[in-house]
Motif scaffolding. Structure first.
Motif, PDB file in Angstrom:
ATOM      1  N   GLU A  25       0.810  -1.146  -0.025  1.00  0.00           N
ATOM      2  CA  GLU A  25       0.041   0.144  -0.051  1.00  0.00           C
ATOM      3  C   GLU A  25       0.766   1.163   0.021  1.00  0.00           C
ATOM      4  O   GLU A  25       0.490   2.059  -0.552  1.00  0.00           O
ATOM      5  CB  GLU A  25      -0.960   0.018   1.311  1.00  0.00           C
ATOM      6  CG  GLU A  25      -2.018  -1.118   0.888  1.00  0.00           C
ATOM      7  CD  GLU A  25      -2.824  -0.916  -0.081  1.00  0.00           C
ATOM      8  OE1 GLU A  25      -3.221   0.233  -0.688  1.00  0.00           O
ATOM      9  OE2 GLU A  25      -3.037  -2.138  -0.938  1.00  0.00           O
ATOM     10  N   ILE A  28       2.041   1.898  -3.666  1.00  0.00           N
ATOM     11  CA  ILE A  28       1.096   2.269  -4.381  1.00  0.00           C
ATOM     12  C   ILE A  28       0.715   3.771  -4.269  1.00  0.00           C
ATOM     13  O   ILE A  28       0.552   4.630  -5.143  1.00  0.00           O
ATOM     14  CB  ILE A  28      -0.190   1.527  -4.366  1.00  0.00           C
ATOM     15  CG1 ILE A  28       0.153  -0.132  -4.771  1.00  0.00           C
ATOM     16  CG2 ILE A  28      -1.556   2.123  -5.045  1.00  0.00           C
ATOM     17  CD1 ILE A  28      -1.206  -1.344  -4.398  1.00  0.00           C
ATOM     18  N   TYR A  29       0.635   4.146  -2.991  1.00  0.00           N
ATOM     19  CA  TYR A  29       0.546   5.431  -2.461  1.00  0.00           C
ATOM     20  C   TYR A  29       1.495   6.396  -2.957  1.00  0.00           C
ATOM     21  O   TYR A  29       1.360   7.360  -3.521  1.00  0.00           O
ATOM     22  CB  TYR A  29       0.335   5.603  -1.086  1.00  0.00           C
ATOM     23  CG  TYR A  29       0.020   7.115  -0.481  1.00  0.00           C
ATOM     24  CD1 TYR A  29      -1.330   7.756  -0.683  1.00  0.00           C
ATOM     25  CD2 TYR A  29       1.157   7.702   0.059  1.00  0.00           C
ATOM     26  CE1 TYR A  29      -1.451   8.793  -0.350  1.00  0.00           C
ATOM     27  CE2 TYR A  29       0.864   8.937   0.523  1.00  0.00           C
ATOM     28  CZ  TYR A  29      -0.499   9.517   0.373  1.00  0.00           C
ATOM     29  OH  TYR A  29      -0.542  10.666   0.499  1.00  0.00           O
ATOM     30  N   THR A  32       1.505   6.769  -7.002  1.00  0.00           N
ATOM     31  CA  THR A  32       0.329   7.510  -7.458  1.00  0.00           C
ATOM     32  C   THR A  32       0.455   9.050  -7.109  1.00  0.00           C
ATOM     33  O   THR A  32       0.260  10.086  -7.765  1.00  0.00           O
ATOM     34  CB  THR A  32      -0.739   6.891  -7.199  1.00  0.00           C
ATOM     35  OG1 THR A  32      -0.902   6.942  -5.474  1.00  0.00           O
ATOM     36  CG2 THR A  32      -1.236   5.558  -7.980  1.00  0.00           C
ATOM     37  N   GLY A  66      -5.183   3.916  -7.321  1.00  0.00           N
ATOM     38  CA  GLY A  66      -4.732   2.726  -6.568  1.00  0.00           C
ATOM     39  C   GLY A  66      -5.878   1.681  -6.543  1.00  0.00           C
ATOM     40  O   GLY A  66      -5.529   0.445  -6.181  1.00  0.00           O
ATOM     41  N   ASN A  69      -4.951  -2.380 -10.724  1.00  0.00           N
ATOM     42  CA  ASN A  69      -3.444  -2.666 -10.402  1.00  0.00           C
ATOM     43  C   ASN A  69      -2.644  -1.862 -11.593  1.00  0.00           C
ATOM     44  O   ASN A  69      -2.809  -1.936 -12.722  1.00  0.00           O
ATOM     45  CB  ASN A  69      -3.068  -4.235 -10.660  1.00  0.00           C
ATOM     46  CG  ASN A  69      -1.657  -4.443 -10.307  1.00  0.00           C
ATOM     47  OD1 ASN A  69      -0.945  -4.044  -9.801  1.00  0.00           O
ATOM     48  ND2 ASN A  69      -1.686  -5.569 -11.024  1.00  0.00           N
TER      49      ASN A  69
END
Length: 146
Positions: A25, A28-29, A32, A66, A69
């Motif tokens: 996570e 991803i955070y 992005t 997010g 994928n």
């Protein structure tokens, strides 16, 4: 600040699966958010990015939120469309590295405390093979005198 730091104290112990989920996570955070900052700096909207990618706005929104994928290929496509070059740096996790170092240090300390090492100082430069797996490197003249 990560979600982990927001909800848990630093000394909280996580299972392997929980730690992996938080690492996922966080990645991803961070990716992005970096893309959104770049888009803002370049004054490019999600609609414009979708047009450049020849994808729907929903697709772009899902990637940047997010919820979809993001593959390395889609990251590369987005970076190309924005005119930026991605740089990925892989570093060891400091907590894991400290655990491994601590484990090695404990092993070395145990070995030093429990094993006695005898140093033989009078060595010859050429070892003598006594049997197939026994090598005597001590001074031969000392043995001859005995």
């Amino acid at each position: 600040m990560s979600a982990k730091e927001l909800f848990y104290s630093k000394d909280h112990s996580f299972t392997q699966d929980e730690a992996c989920a938080y690492a996922r996570e966080d990645l991803i955070y961070n990716v992005t958010e970096d893309l959104l900052v770049q888009m803002e700096d370049l004054a490019i909207t999600k609609v414009e990015l979708a047009r450049r990618l020849k994808k729907s706005r929903a697709y772009v929104s899902q990637l940047l939120s997010g919820s979809r994928n993001m593959t390395l290929a889609s990251l590369a496509d987005i970076c190309f469309a924005l005119g930026i070059q991605p740089k990925i740096e892989l570093l060891p996790d400091t907590a894991t590295a400290q655990q491994e170092t601590s484990s090695v240090e404990k092993t070395i300390k145990y070995a030093k405390d429990t094993w006695q090492i005898e140093v033989i100082e009078d060595l010859t430069p050429n070892p003598v093979i006594l049997e197939s797996n026994v090598i005597d490197c001590r001074n031969l003249s000392a043995w001859e005198a005995a």
